[in-house]
Design a protein around this motif. Structure first.
Motif, mmCIF file in Angstrom:
data_model
loop_
_atom_site.group_PDB
_atom_site.id
_atom_site.type_symbol
_atom_site.label_atom_id
_atom_site.label_comp_id
_atom_site.label_asym_id
_atom_site.label_seq_id
_atom_site.Cartn_x
_atom_site.Cartn_y
_atom_site.Cartn_z
ATOM 1 N N ALA A 122 0.848 -1.202 0.000
ATOM 2 C CA ALA A 122 0.000 0.000 0.000
ATOM 3 C C ALA A 122 0.875 1.241 0.000
ATOM 4 C CB ALA A 122 -0.915 0.002 1.219
ATOM 5 N N ALA A 123 1.947 1.199 0.793
ATOM 6 C CA ALA A 123 2.855 2.347 0.825
ATOM 7 C C ALA A 123 3.462 2.593 -0.554
ATOM 8 C CB ALA A 123 3.967 2.092 1.834
ATOM 9 N N LEU A 124 3.897 1.500 -1.242
ATOM 10 C CA LEU A 124 4.471 1.653 -2.583
ATOM 11 C C LEU A 124 3.422 2.177 -3.561
ATOM 12 C CD1 LEU A 124 6.614 -1.634 -2.847
ATOM 13 C CD2 LEU A 124 7.379 0.677 -2.319
ATOM 14 N N ALA A 125 2.213 1.640 -3.462
ATOM 15 C CA ALA A 125 1.137 2.082 -4.356
ATOM 16 C C ALA A 125 0.829 3.552 -4.107
ATOM 17 C CB ALA A 125 -0.115 1.226 -4.136
ATOM 18 N N LEU A 126 0.842 3.962 -2.844
ATOM 19 C CA LEU A 126 0.594 5.370 -2.520
ATOM 20 C C LEU A 126 1.704 6.250 -3.108
ATOM 21 C CD1 LEU A 126 -0.728 5.210 1.179
ATOM 22 C CD2 LEU A 126 -1.954 6.034 -0.843
ATOM 23 N N CYS A 127 2.918 5.728 -3.015
ATOM 24 C CA CYS A 127 4.040 6.478 -3.617
ATOM 25 C C CYS A 127 3.789 6.679 -5.101
ATOM 26 C CB CYS A 127 5.350 5.730 -3.404
ATOM 27 S SG CYS A 127 5.964 5.862 -1.722
ATOM 28 N N VAL A 128 3.321 5.611 -5.778
ATOM 29 C CA VAL A 128 3.030 5.724 -7.214
ATOM 30 C C VAL A 128 1.894 6.737 -7.403
ATOM 31 C CG1 VAL A 128 2.183 4.495 -9.256
ATOM 32 C CG2 VAL A 128 3.820 3.393 -7.724
ATOM 33 N N LEU A 129 0.879 6.632 -6.550
ATOM 34 C CA LEU A 129 -0.271 7.538 -6.650
ATOM 35 C C LEU A 129 0.185 9.000 -6.568
ATOM 36 C CD1 LEU A 129 -3.468 7.695 -6.625
ATOM 37 C CD2 LEU A 129 -3.264 7.935 -4.142
ATOM 38 N N VAL A 130 1.161 9.252 -5.713
ATOM 39 C CA VAL A 130 1.671 10.620 -5.554
ATOM 40 C C VAL A 130 2.625 10.971 -6.708
ATOM 41 C CG1 VAL A 130 3.065 12.133 -4.071
ATOM 42 C CG2 VAL A 130 1.416 10.560 -3.045
ATOM 43 N N ALA A 131 3.440 9.985 -7.109
ATOM 44 C CA ALA A 131 4.463 10.259 -8.123
ATOM 45 C C ALA A 131 3.848 10.587 -9.476
ATOM 46 C CB ALA A 131 5.384 9.052 -8.257
ATOM 47 N N VAL A 132 2.707 9.942 -9.801
ATOM 48 C CA VAL A 132 2.111 10.176 -11.125
ATOM 49 C C VAL A 132 1.730 11.651 -11.308
ATOM 50 C CG1 VAL A 132 0.112 9.646 -12.575
ATOM 51 C CG2 VAL A 132 1.392 7.796 -11.494
#
Lengths: 233, 297
Positions: free
Chosen positions: A112-122
């Motif tokens: 979830a943390a990695l996915a959130l990072c992607v969510l923010v990075a996009v």
């Protein structure tokens, strides 16, 4: 029976705690950072170079090539984020061969943390590339009607990223644990090998999807229907 | 609950730290190294290209120079060959000239030898003949040779046949100058008177005569007037002999030059000396007649 290394708690003080996920993550971080530091300490720019440097060059240039293939024009800008995603997930699954180790990616908190990072990075890379207006405009394309669907898509794919990785990694560990109780000989080895393969595939899928999302955001176009849906194990 | 939000936060933070760490220790140095190597390789390739171009240029230049050198060498060689040919021709000409000169000199020497020999033979012959003749005359007669010769001269004068006698008579009578009697020795007055008398008798007229000594006659008496001449002298015979000997020598030279002498060539000299006295006959006198007479006394 533990579902995730989160439940392996070493130390707790109220809200703060030191569980297996964090500890194993630190271990991986240590290996990656120190290993890189050791190898890149004496880099050669000559035609002759050490085997380790050769290995790292293959890995790094391979990742760079993949990012470029996805459609990102300046791979060096994104290699820090996307490359680290791949290397972390890949090393996390590779290390499952070590007894007593549990992959931090087998924890939904990590994925979830990695996915959130992607969510923010996009949106971060999107806005950086085409400005705030340009990025936000991509949500109402081709029509305004698509705005809610785009938002839902954004959230759902983040959720899908997290759950897909967690499910795969967790299942690998779980299957291995279950099989060990039923058929303790030979068969778990085959499953373990299969788990390693799955782990590498998941690492690739995770980083490639992140690259695709970023590429879609930076190019101001709607991403195509998720290719990962088809590949998904 | 599968999600522990503290762990989520910690992991996100961990991930960001890891991103920073790997960027710092892995991607940047590796990519820099790769870039540096690529640059280096590109530079080396460029350098190699430059060197190749330079080498190509130098090779072209060298080839050009080589060609030039070859041409120059060929030109020099041909020039030297021509010069050598010319020099050879010149040397050959010189040698030929020298050989010719030497040969001419040698021939000249041979000729002068022959002439000398000829002269020697002639001189010796003259002496011998004179000596033999004198000895013979001395042996045969008590009178001196000169007296006898005067007698022979007078006999011949009287023995002259009609036509010759007439011609000489006319010349003596009509001659504006005195008739000249030349002799090898100074004639004594008796003989002069005898000759005068013989002349007067022969031509039936008073013939005025002038006497003169001419040692070149060797021995003999000669009457000359107005282009006519009657004579008897050993010089005549000697001249005939000399001519015969000269022809013999010349013939010998020719046969030597021809290497293979012809049989006719040998026959000719034998005939020559015999015919020679005839060739020497003066318009009026008859030396062949004198020959037997000369033997008689």
């Amino acid at each position: 029976m533990r579902l995730s290394p989160d439940e392996m708690i070493f130390w707790q003080h109220g809200f703060l705690k030191l569980n297996g996920t964090i500890v194993f993550t630190w271990a991986l971080m240590f290996v990656l950072a120190v290993g890189s530091k050791l190898i890149t300490r004496n880099l050669s720019t000559e035609l002759e170079r050490s085997r380790w440097q050769n290995l790292l060059e293959i890995v790094v240039t391979g990742i760079e090539k993949q990012i470029e293939d996805v459609g990102l024009r300046h791979p060096k800008k994104y290699i820090g984020f996307l490359g680290t995603l791949f290397l972390f997930v890949a090393l996390a699954s590779l290390c499952t061969v070590i007894p007593g180790y549990e992959p931090p990616t087998g924890s939904l908190s990590t994925t979830a943390a990695l996915a959130l990072c992607v969510l923010v990075a996009v949106p971060f890379f999107g806005i950086e590339e085409q400005g705030l207006g340009g990025y936000l405009k991509s949500y109402i394309e081709p029509t305004v009607i698509m705005l809610p669907f785009n938002i839902i898509s954004e959230l759902s794919r983040t959720l899908a990223l997290a759950v897909r990785l967690f499910g795969n990694m967790m299942s690998g560990t779980m299957i291995l644990a279950i099989l060990l109780t039923i058929t303790p000989f030979i068969f778990p080895i085959a499953m373990s090998a299969l788990g390693l393969l799955t782990g590498m595939v998941q690492a690739y899928i995770f980083s490639i999807l992140a690259a695709v999302y970023i590429a879609a955001a930076t190019r101001g176009r709607k991403p195509r229907p998720e290719p990962a849906q088809d590949i998904k194990a | 609950m599968l999600i522990d939000w503290f762990t989520v936060g910690a992991q996100a933070l961990n991930f960001i730290i890891l991103v920073w760490l790997l960027k710092r220790f892995l991607y940047k140095p590796i990519l820099n190294a790769v870039d540096a190597r690529e640059k280096r390789i590109a530079a080396e390739l460029a350098d190699a290209d430059a060197k190749k171009a330079e080498a190509q240029k130098e090779r072209d230049e060298f080839r050009h120079k080589n060609e030039e050198f070859d041409q120059q060498r060929a030109a020099l060689l041909s020039k030297a060959t021509d010069e050598a040919k010319a020099e050879r021709q010149r040397l050959l000409d010189d040698a030929r000239k020298a050989a010719d000169a030497l040969s001419a000199k040698r021939q000249e020497a041979l000729r002068s030898d022959a002439v000398n020999l000829n002269q020697a033979i002639r001189h010796r012959t003259q002496q011998e003949v004179f000596a033999i003749a004198q000895k013979a005359l001395t042996d045969l007669a008590t009178t001196s040779l000169e007296e006898r010769m005067t007698e022979v001269f007078m006999q011949r004068l009287r023995a002259m046949d009609g036509k010759a006698k007439e011609g000489l008579g006319v010349a003596l009578k009509t001659g504006s100058e005195l008739a000249l009697v030349r002799s090898a020795f100074d004639l004594p007055a008796v003989q002069r008177a005898a000759i005068q008398k013989a002349l007067n008798e022969t031509f039936s007229a008073e013939i005025r005569v002038r006497f003169e000594t001419a040692p070149d006659l060797i021995s003999g008496v000669e009457l000359t007037t107005n282009g006519q001449k009657i004579a008897w002298s050993i010089a005549d015979y000697l001249t005939s002999l000399e001519k015969g000997v000269g022809e013999l020598l010349k013939e010998k030279d020719n046969s030597e030059a021809k290497i293979q002498p012809k049989p006719q060539a040998k026959a000719e000299p034998q005939r020559g000396p015999k015919a020679a006295p005839k060739a020497e006959v003066k318009p009026v006198s008859k030396p062949e007649e004198a020959k037997p007479e000369a033997k008689h006394p």
